[in-house]
Scaffold this active site. Structure first.
Site, PDB file in Angstrom:
ATOM      1  N   ASP A  44      53.519  35.495  34.718  1.00 18.65           N
ATOM      2  CA  ASP A  44      53.841  34.707  34.770  1.00 18.65           C
ATOM      3  C   ASP A  44      54.455  34.367  33.111  1.00 18.65           C
ATOM      4  O   ASP A  44      55.072  33.496  33.061  1.00 18.65           O
ATOM      5  CB  ASP A  44      54.148  33.861  35.933  1.00 18.65           C
ATOM      6  CG  ASP A  44      52.339  33.089  35.539  1.00 18.65           C
ATOM      7  OD1 ASP A  44      51.216  33.575  34.693  1.00 18.65           O
ATOM      8  OD2 ASP A  44      52.287  32.125  35.953  1.00 18.65           O
ATOM      9  N   SER A  45      53.553  34.744  32.504  1.00 18.93           N
ATOM     10  CA  SER A  45      53.812  34.921  30.964  1.00 18.93           C
ATOM     11  C   SER A  45      54.994  35.341  30.649  1.00 18.93           C
ATOM     12  O   SER A  45      55.335  35.572  29.901  1.00 18.93           O
ATOM     13  CB  SER A  45      52.898  35.768  30.493  1.00 18.93           C
ATOM     14  OG  SER A  45      52.598  37.356  30.377  1.00 18.93           O
ATOM     15  N   LYS A 112      48.909  38.323  42.367  1.00 20.62           N
ATOM     16  CA  LYS A 112      47.470  38.123  41.640  1.00 20.62           C
ATOM     17  C   LYS A 112      48.098  36.141  41.454  1.00 20.62           C
ATOM     18  O   LYS A 112      48.608  35.897  41.611  1.00 20.62           O
ATOM     19  CB  LYS A 112      47.555  38.287  40.206  1.00 20.62           C
ATOM     20  CG  LYS A 112      46.519  37.770  39.186  1.00 20.62           C
ATOM     21  CD  LYS A 112      46.555  38.737  37.874  1.00 20.62           C
ATOM     22  CE  LYS A 112      47.114  37.977  36.856  1.00 20.62           C
ATOM     23  NZ  LYS A 112      47.335  36.922  36.937  1.00 20.62           N
ATOM     24  N   GLU A 114      46.171  32.385  40.544  1.00 20.05           N
ATOM     25  CA  GLU A 114      44.546  32.079  39.413  1.00 20.05           C
ATOM     26  C   GLU A 114      43.920  31.690  39.873  1.00 20.05           C
ATOM     27  O   GLU A 114      44.737  30.132  41.478  1.00 20.05           O
ATOM     28  CB  GLU A 114      45.791  31.468  38.548  1.00 20.05           C
ATOM     29  CG  GLU A 114      46.458  32.380  37.594  1.00 20.05           C
ATOM     30  CD  GLU A 114      46.997  30.995  36.295  1.00 20.05           C
ATOM     31  OE1 GLU A 114      46.708  29.935  36.200  1.00 20.05           O
ATOM     32  OE2 GLU A 114      47.772  31.788  35.768  1.00 20.05           O
ATOM     33  N   GLU A 181      39.934  35.843  31.521  1.00 24.57           N
ATOM     34  CA  GLU A 181      41.108  35.148  30.807  1.00 24.57           C
ATOM     35  C   GLU A 181      40.263  34.646  29.484  1.00 24.57           C
ATOM     36  O   GLU A 181      39.903  33.530  30.433  1.00 24.57           O
ATOM     37  CB  GLU A 181      41.923  34.529  30.608  1.00 24.57           C
ATOM     38  CG  GLU A 181      43.262  34.437  29.947  1.00 24.57           C
ATOM     39  CD  GLU A 181      44.064  34.413  29.842  1.00 24.57           C
ATOM     40  OE1 GLU A 181      45.393  34.479  30.801  1.00 24.57           O
ATOM     41  OE2 GLU A 181      44.928  33.811  29.393  1.00 24.57           O
TER      42      GLU A 181
END
Ligand SMILES: Nc1nc(=O)c2c([nH]1)NC[C@@H]1CN(c3ccc(C(=O)N[C@@H](CCC(=O)O)C(=O)O)cc3)CN21
Ligand SMILES: CC(C)C(=O)C(=O)O
Ligand SMILES: [Mg+2]
Length: 256
Positions: A44-45, A112, A114, A181
């Site tokens: 989503d970056s 993925k 979070e 991260e």
């Protein structure tokens, strides 16, 4: 030979480091795959290439559109797609629907999510039960930017213990791999030693089982990049020069 989630787990056992990068279109995905990248994340970056300040605005439809384009360029790498903000947190049903759409419509092999325990770990367990491979993501989770900012996470004893517990809960829930991260290197090392599944670090030191970065950061395409990214080439300069050279030649009628 396409890479599987099992292969990544085997590489951890063999001590072979996993190479991961992000992609959001066919051209880049095809180049990364041909260059031997093991895991391609449709992150989503991609918000940065679409001109947003945070990852929050990306929608499920947008990430699916990009993931389809990426998937068409990939023969070997494992393709993992980020579930965007609020496409999985609302309910188990919502998570199942979103992850199902990603696998059905894009041909990607995994999603993925979070966050850690307990709510996310429960969701992960149900997705895995349904046959959907899931990658976890703890430490700095950019979808929580309005709570966490972009600072390094896990700096106190208490915070680092919580991240370790989240990592363990996610492994028990069945993730095949875990992104760490922006956490201290010693915490990432501790987690990597504790888990049997591979950790993929971004700003988490050298002791992870693999590394991931945002491709536009390593190529020097983003205006600003996180402190932990390494810029391997400056495409902003290269592109600016090519465009300026073209403009001059058109204006001076040297091209065509
Ligand atoms: N282009 C890009 N690359 C990334 O790696 C990335 C994104 N975008 N967007 C989503 C998240 C956000 N990331 C970031 C971005 C900036 C910092 C950063 O500058 N951190 C500073 C503190 C900044 C602050 O406190 O406001 C630091 O020193 O930790 C960290 C992670 C990593 N991810
Ligand atoms: C940086 C990676 C881990 C990510 O989540 C993304 O690119 O969106
Ligand atoms: Mg992401």
């Amino acid at each position: 030979m396409a890479i599987t989630t099992q292969q990544l787990i085997q590489w951890k056992q063999q001590g072979r480091s996993i190479v991961a990068l992000t992609a959001w279109d066919y051209a880049i995905a095809q180049l990364l795959d041909a260059a031997g990248v093991d895991l391609i994340l449709v992150g989503d970056s991609m918000a940065v290439v679409l001109g947003y300040e945070t990852t929050l605005p990306i929608t499920l439809d947008e990430i699916i559109y990009h993931a389809k384009s990426v998937r068409r360029g990939v023969k070997r790498a494992l393709v993992v797609v980020d579930l965007p903000f609020l496409t999985y947190q609302e309910s188990l049903q919502q998570a199942m629907h979103s992850a199902g759409r990603v696998l059905k419509e894009t041909g990607a092999q995994a999603v993925k999510l979070e966050g850690g325990y307990p709510a996310i770990a429960q969701t992960v367990a149900r997705l895995v039960e349904a046959g959907i491979p899931v990658m976890g993501h703890v430490g700095l989770t950019p979808q929580s930017i309005h709570q966490l900012g972009l600072r390094q996470q896990g700096k106190t004893q208490e915070a680092s213990e919580r991240i370790l517990q989240e990592a363990i809960a996610l492994e028990q829930a069945g993730v095949f791999s875990l992104v760490l991260e922006h956490i201290p290197a010693d915490l990432a090392m501790q987690i990597s030693q504790k888990l049997s599944i591979p950790t993929i670090g971004i700003g988490a030191g050298t002791h992870c089982d693999g590394q991931v970065l945002v491709t536009s950061d390593i190529l020097g395409l983003t205006e600003k990049h996180p402190p932990f990214a390494k810029v391997y080439t400056n495409l902003r300069e290269t592109i600016t020069k090519a465009v300026q050279d073209y403009a001059v030649e058109v204006r001076e009628r040297k091209f065509p």
